[in-house]
Scaffold this motif. Structure first.
Motif, PDB file in Angstrom:
ATOM      1  N   SER A  21      34.400  76.217  61.471  1.00 18.29           N
ATOM      2  CA  SER A  21      35.235  75.651  60.414  1.00 18.29           C
ATOM      3  C   SER A  21      34.939  74.161  60.270  1.00 18.29           C
ATOM      4  N   LYS A  22      35.591  73.547  59.297  1.00 23.03           N
ATOM      5  CA  LYS A  22      35.397  72.113  59.078  1.00 23.03           C
ATOM      6  C   LYS A  22      35.989  71.343  60.252  1.00 23.03           C
ATOM      7  N   ARG A  23      35.284  70.324  60.675  1.00 25.76           N
ATOM      8  CA  ARG A  23      35.687  69.574  61.856  1.00 25.76           C
ATOM      9  C   ARG A  23      35.168  68.137  61.753  1.00 25.76           C
ATOM     10  N   THR A  24      35.817  67.271  62.475  1.00 25.59           N
ATOM     11  CA  THR A  24      35.420  65.860  62.530  1.00 25.59           C
ATOM     12  C   THR A  24      34.993  65.536  63.954  1.00 25.59           C
ATOM     13  N   ILE A  25      33.784  65.011  64.093  1.00 22.63           N
ATOM     14  CA  ILE A  25      33.258  64.622  65.403  1.00 22.63           C
ATOM     15  C   ILE A  25      33.309  63.106  65.508  1.00 22.63           C
ATOM     16  N   ILE A  26      34.026  62.635  66.508  1.00 22.40           N
ATOM     17  CA  ILE A  26      34.122  61.193  66.767  1.00 22.40           C
ATOM     18  C   ILE A  26      33.096  60.852  67.835  1.00 22.40           C
TER      19      ILE A  26
ATOM     20  N   GLU B  70      27.173  71.081  56.932  1.00 21.94           N
ATOM     21  CA  GLU B  70      28.107  70.813  55.842  1.00 21.94           C
ATOM     22  C   GLU B  70      29.566  70.821  56.288  1.00 21.94           C
ATOM     23  N   ASN B  71      29.850  71.450  57.413  1.00 23.86           N
ATOM     24  CA  ASN B  71      31.224  71.519  57.892  1.00 23.86           C
ATOM     25  C   ASN B  71      31.617  70.335  58.787  1.00 23.86           C
ATOM     26  N   VAL B  72      30.701  69.395  58.982  1.00 23.86           N
ATOM     27  CA  VAL B  72      30.908  68.312  59.942  1.00 23.86           C
ATOM     28  C   VAL B  72      31.100  66.989  59.215  1.00 23.86           C
ATOM     29  N   GLU B  73      32.136  66.275  59.620  1.00 26.85           N
ATOM     30  CA  GLU B  73      32.315  64.869  59.276  1.00 26.85           C
ATOM     31  C   GLU B  73      32.134  64.042  60.548  1.00 26.85           C
ATOM     32  N   VAL B  74      31.479  62.900  60.422  1.00 29.08           N
ATOM     33  CA  VAL B  74      31.145  62.079  61.583  1.00 29.08           C
ATOM     34  C   VAL B  74      31.824  60.724  61.463  1.00 29.08           C
ATOM     35  N   ILE B  75      32.538  60.341  62.521  1.00 30.14           N
ATOM     36  CA  ILE B  75      33.025  58.968  62.689  1.00 30.14           C
ATOM     37  C   ILE B  75      32.233  58.373  63.857  1.00 30.14           C
ATOM     38  N   TYR B  76      31.343  57.466  63.551  1.00 32.88           N
ATOM     39  CA  TYR B  76      30.497  56.861  64.583  1.00 32.88           C
ATOM     40  C   TYR B  76      31.059  55.490  64.942  1.00 32.88           C
ATOM     41  N   VAL B  77      31.432  55.325  66.209  1.00 34.27           N
ATOM     42  CA  VAL B  77      31.935  54.044  66.699  1.00 34.27           C
ATOM     43  C   VAL B  77      30.753  53.229  67.206  1.00 34.27           C
ATOM     44  N   CYS B  78      30.502  52.111  66.552  1.00 36.98           N
ATOM     45  CA  CYS B  78      29.314  51.297  66.843  1.00 36.98           C
ATOM     46  C   CYS B  78      29.683  50.118  67.739  1.00 36.98           C
ATOM     47  N   PRO B  79      28.884  49.810  68.739  1.00 39.30           N
ATOM     48  CA  PRO B  79      29.206  48.714  69.665  1.00 39.30           C
ATOM     49  C   PRO B  79      28.845  47.329  69.146  1.00 39.30           C
ATOM     50  N   GLN B  80      28.373  47.208  67.907  1.00 41.63           N
ATOM     51  CA  GLN B  80      28.025  45.911  67.350  1.00 41.63           C
ATOM     52  C   GLN B  80      28.164  45.973  65.836  1.00 41.63           C
ATOM     53  N   HIS B  81      28.210  44.804  65.236  1.00 42.02           N
ATOM     54  CA  HIS B  81      28.297  44.731  63.778  1.00 42.02           C
ATOM     55  C   HIS B  81      26.900  44.947  63.193  1.00 42.02           C
ATOM     56  N   LEU B  82      26.757  45.975  62.383  1.00 39.57           N
ATOM     57  CA  LEU B  82      25.479  46.270  61.748  1.00 39.57           C
ATOM     58  C   LEU B  82      25.382  45.541  60.416  1.00 39.57           C
TER      59      LEU B  82
ATOM     60  N   LEU C  79      22.842  49.589  57.435  1.00 41.99           N
ATOM     61  CA  LEU C  79      23.735  50.575  56.826  1.00 41.99           C
ATOM     62  C   LEU C  79      23.083  51.218  55.601  1.00 41.99           C
ATOM     63  N   HIS C  80      22.432  50.414  54.799  1.00 42.89           N
ATOM     64  CA  HIS C  80      21.739  50.958  53.630  1.00 42.89           C
ATOM     65  C   HIS C  80      20.597  51.882  54.048  1.00 42.89           C
ATOM     66  N   TYR C  81      19.915  51.519  55.148  1.00 46.34           N
ATOM     67  CA  TYR C  81      18.800  52.356  55.616  1.00 46.34           C
ATOM     68  C   TYR C  81      19.299  53.742  56.027  1.00 46.34           C
ATOM     69  N   TYR C  82      20.369  53.802  56.803  1.00 48.12           N
ATOM     70  CA  TYR C  82      20.858  55.111  57.251  1.00 48.12           C
ATOM     71  C   TYR C  82      21.518  55.887  56.118  1.00 48.12           C
ATOM     72  N   THR C  83      22.088  55.162  55.175  1.00 49.09           N
ATOM     73  CA  THR C  83      22.621  55.860  54.003  1.00 49.09           C
ATOM     74  C   THR C  83      21.495  56.522  53.220  1.00 49.09           C
TER      75      THR C  83
ATOM     76  N   PHE D  95      30.388  60.662  56.502  1.00 47.35           N
ATOM     77  CA  PHE D  95      30.186  59.857  57.707  1.00 47.35           C
ATOM     78  C   PHE D  95      30.667  58.436  57.459  1.00 47.35           C
ATOM     79  N   ILE D  96      31.137  57.810  58.539  1.00 45.42           N
ATOM     80  CA  ILE D  96      31.614  56.434  58.485  1.00 45.42           C
ATOM     81  C   ILE D  96      31.281  55.774  59.817  1.00 45.42           C
ATOM     82  N   ILE D  97      30.894  54.513  59.755  1.00 40.92           N
ATOM     83  CA  ILE D  97      30.557  53.739  60.949  1.00 40.92           C
ATOM     84  C   ILE D  97      31.601  52.644  61.125  1.00 40.92           C
TER      85      ILE D  97
END
Length: 883
Positions: free
Chosen positions: A320-325, A360-372, A377-381, A407-409
């Protein structure tokens, strides 16, 4: 004239007699007042006596003044006389006062200093004011041994001359006599004028001041007397000297005793305060510690409850739809984190986890250890838009926009508060309430779970704040089995082949005895490896070759002489064992060396950490051709073991540190690999280890049996860098990694326009992954300049052919570390492309005078060795006769 003088003498005598009578009367009144307080005095009789005395004085004074001035004068009353006399004395320094006193009263005042006697008493001896010299002293008299002779002519003349103010003078004279007696001054010559001046100084304020120096100054021989008075101990030679000495001694002793007692009291008070504060701090720390333990216990209980829920609903969650932190935290110990340079970059190497949105069922919240930066950000987008879809333009546009929404960083705000503390990402997130609040809002009402990195106790705190489960084991379990010794326990429970060795070594004697036994029992091993339990990434590894042992050849002869069967007996090995024990200490001291001298410069430093943290001794494979591989597993909470990635390791200058891999692996049969991984996975599940783990294996050809051997050598309970790069590989190719068959399957490209709806069968690809590519000269180029350079050199990825080069960017400031993936239709092509890219990039950013620090050259050399070995194996296969 003679009549005048007779009256003057008679008047002076009368005045002196009256003053004496009044002084005696005053003393009598004081005695009566003090002793007979209850009796009533006859005030009227006393008043009549005083009136008679006043009348008599007034009559004689008028006669005297008539004769002298030939005019009528009225003498003031006695009580007013003293006030006026004192008032007159206040201004003796004024010139008009001197003239009036001389004209009206016949008194000549001597010159006075500008400062009062009271002020003079505070001056140092060297700065004492010197009395103005008097040419002729009209009223001198002598004091011998502190006593004035009242019958002396000079004294009587002085007394008669100053009879009007004698009451004041006699007090000063008494003080002077007492001073001379106290200090045993044998002879003092008094200047009458100075004594009178002193007695009237500052409205008799001298009575309240220190008298030694001001009184001495009224003497004509004041210098001589002052020398005697200032002599140490002189006070104790005079009148009451013994009593004064006793008082002084007692006062000094009492002062010393009081001071000692006071200091002792202060020390005790300070000690009591320190003890009290320490106790309060201890009690406070104890309360905080208990509260923290209770909170962590609550967090652990909540984690276990949510883990049970996750296991019970895992199948449903996966479908099912899920969010991975994703929190790629490196929860190493504080001592390890502090000496790691670029710790934030190390934690961000797994930024390609965002590629999980390919599901398609995955949303990603990526916690980054530094300011990108915006460029990263444009490259990964842009990268996530190119998800490998080949079903038409509309499909690609729809999926690209879907990926961007899923996805969100986020960067914790605590990154700015602790820039130099090298805190792990979980700790930074724990102290970032704004970021936690935002994550709670993002996951509200959704199925969510955390995928961490190296386990840390703050992982539980973050999970408790967010109210979500962690796909991973408890931190204590992870830390226990993530060590080198803990991994050997897992492999022993899984009953997989491991190299000869021993773990949990903590003393030097234990190390020497273990080595002696291993050397005796495994005579074919040429190199022995030493691993520090808690180190990682090839940092805590050292090695030593047995060829440097002088008794090694003799030991081989003894083994061959006894034969394999007899050699297994302990009594046959005893002589060799004792010989090894003698030589091992010197052998290690001279020939053992760390694999990475940047971490441990010599064996002594390595050995100190090895014995403090514990470690493992194990054999290096006895072969000239050894291949290392890494397999990534998902230990599902439901109890299944899934292989997610597998690759043959690539090394740089250090052969014991992996900086890349070739995917899929080709060195071990897939079924053999699957069997080993299943057994290791089940052994982990039995010890409550779930989530992502990676297993390091080595394979080689046994020259004795000519069979392939596979040893399990390391276990990491974490999400690996290889797995993160594999997610990027699958994202850009749109393929799947089939570990059962050992194939990277990608959709076949459309070759002709006329048959654009025709899809060819799935094709195979091979990839080379480099996740730790380091070059200091890369910092000179901004990322857009770097990509322009690569484009000019033909380095890029072809979406239709599903091959080419893709980069992973980790850092926006230093830019010294990057990741790279090359994809080709065969392994040799992927290796050649990878080596060529490294060579081109190095040439473009380097010069003969500025080579920079890099691992490009070592990796290129390793790839060349792999290509050479691959060519030899292919040639042997072609020359082998058909069965």
């Amino acid at each position: 004239m003679s009549n005048i003088l007779q009256k003057e003498d008679k008047l002076g005598a009368v005045l002196v007699q009256v003053q004496d009578d009044l002084r005696q009367l005053k003393a009598s009144l004081e005695k009566i007042t003090a002793s007979e307080k209850s009796k009533t005095l006859d005030i009227q009789a006393l008043d009549n006596a005083i009136c008679r005395t006043e009348n008599s004085i007034r009559k004689h004074a008028e006669d005297y003044l008539k004769t002298v001035n030939k005019q009528q004068l009225v003498l003031p009353s006695i009580e007013d006389l003293q006030k006026k006399t004192q008032g007159l004395a206040v201004n003796t320094c004024h010139s008009n006062t001197r003239i009036i006193m001389h004209q009206k009263c016949g008194i000549s005042l001597p010159d006075v200093h500008k400062k009062s006697p009271n002020a003079v008493s505070n001056l140092p001896l060297s700065n004492l004011p010197v009395p103005a010299p008097v040419n002729i002293t009209k009223y001198p008299f002598t004091i011998i041994k502190g006593q004035t002779d009242p019958t002396a002519t000079d004294f009587c003349h002085f007394k008669q001359s100053f009879s009007l103010c004698w009451t004041t003078v006699v007090d000063a004279l008494g003080a002077l006599e007492k001073l001379l007696r106290d200090f045993a001054v044998p002879l003092a010559k008094v200047s009458g004028e100075r004594l009178v001046e002193f007695s009237h100084g500052r409205d008799n304020g001298w009575r309240k001041a220190s008298l030694e120096i001001p009184l001495v100054l009224v003497l004509e021989n004041w210098e001589e007397v002052l020398g005697v008075v200032s002599r140490p101990g002189q006070r104790y030679k005079g009148e009451g000297g013994m009593e004064a000495a006793a008082i002084h001694i007692q006062s000094c002793w009492r002062r010393y005793s009081a001071r000692t007692a006071y200091l002792c009291h202060c020390r005790r008070k300070w000690a009591a305060g320190t003890i009290a504060i320490s106790w309060l701090m201890h009690a406070q720390m104890r309360r905080v510690r208990k509260a923290l333990q209770a909170r962590r216990f609550s967090q652990l209980e909540n984690h276990r409850s949510r883990a049970q829920h996750l296991a019970a609903n895992w199948k449903h969650i996966q479908s099912s739809k899920r969010t991975i932190i994703h929190i790629p935290s490196l929860g190493y110990s504080q001592s390890q984190r502090l000496y790691l340079r670029g710790f934030d970059v190390l934690q961000n190497i797994q930024i390609s986890r965002v590629c999980d949105v390919r599901d398609e069922n995955v949303e990603v919240i990526y916690v980054c250890p530094q300011h990108l930066g915006d460029n990263i950000l444009h490259y990964y987008t842009s990268l996530l838009k190119c998800d490998g879809a080949t079903d038409g333009a509309d499909t690609r546009t729809t999926q690209a926009s879907s990926c961007m929404r899923r996805f969100i960083i986020l960067t914790p705000e605590a990154v700015d508060y602790f820039p130099t503390h090298n805190m792990c990402l979980s700790t930074l997130l724990k102290y970032s309430p704004c970021t936690l609040k935002r994550i709670r809002n993002l996951i509200q009402g959704k199925q969510a779970f955390i995928v961490g990195g190296v386990a840390h106790v703050d992982d539980l705190a973050v999970a408790d704040e967010l109210g979500v489960p962690i796909l991973g084991p408890e931190p204590a379990i992870a830390q226990l089995y993530s060590t080198k010794s803990g991994g050997k326990k897992i492999f022993a429970g899984a009953e997989v082949d491991v190299p000869p060795g021993q773990g949990d070594i903590y003393s030097l004697n234990q190390l020497h005895e273990t080595l002696a036994e291993l050397l005796t029992q495994n005579t074919d091993v040429q190199r022995w490896i030493f691993k520090i339990d808690c180190e990682h990434g090839g940092r805590g590894i050292a090695y030593c070759d047995v060829c440097h042992l002088s008794c090694y050849n003799w030991a081989l002869q003894e083994c061959r002489r006894c034969g394999p069967e007899l050699w297994k007996s302990e009594w046959t090995q005893e002589s060799v064992l004792l010989k090894y024990l003698d030589e091992i200490p010197e052998w290690l001291a001279h020939y053992a060396q760390p694999a990475k001298t940047s971490c441990y410069p010599n064996w002594a430093c390595f050995l100190k950490t090895f014995l403090r943290q514990g470690g493992v001794v194990e054999a290096y494979p006895p072969s000239d051709s050894v291949t290392c591989l890494t397999v990534d597993l998902l230990l599902e909470p439901a109890g299944e073991v899934t292989m997610l990635s597998c690759g043959d390791q690539l090394h740089g200058s250090c052969q014991l540190e992996a900086i890349g891999s070739t995917v899929p692996q080709t060195s071990v049969h897939p079924e053999t690999l699957r069997s080993i991984c299943n057994r290791v996975g089940q052994a982990c599940l039995q010890r409550l280890i779930v989530g992502y783990v990676s297993v390091d294996l080595v394979t080689f050809l046994d020259h004795n049996t000519m069979e392939q051997k596979v040893w399990a050598v390391d276990l990491d309970i974490t999400y690996s860098d290889q797995l993160a790069m594999t997610q990027m590989l699958l994202m850009v190719t749109g393929g799947t990694l089939n570990c059962r068959t050992g194939c990277l399957e990608v959709p076949a490209p459309i070759r002709e326009k006329c048959c654009e709806h025709q899809i060819l069968p799935v094709g195979n690809r091979y990839a080379v992954i480099g996740n730790h590519l380091h070059h200091t000269n890369l910092s000179m180029l901004y990322h857009h300049v770097f990509f322009q350079m690569c484009k000019f050199q033909g380095i890029g990825f072809k979406m239709k052919e599903k091959q080419g080069t893709v980069f992973a960017l980790y850092d926006n400031s230093k830019r010294c570390c990057i990741g790279m993936i090359t994809v080709s239709e065969d392994l040799q092509g992927a290796l050649v492309t990878f080596a060529r890219n490294l060579s081109v990039i190095h040439q473009e950013i380097s010069s003969s005078k500025m080579q920079g620090e890099t691992n490009f050259k070592g990796l290129i050399k390793d790839i060349e060795d792999v290509l050479r070995m691959t060519a030899q194996n292919k040639k042997q296969m072609e020359e082998r006769p058909a069965a």
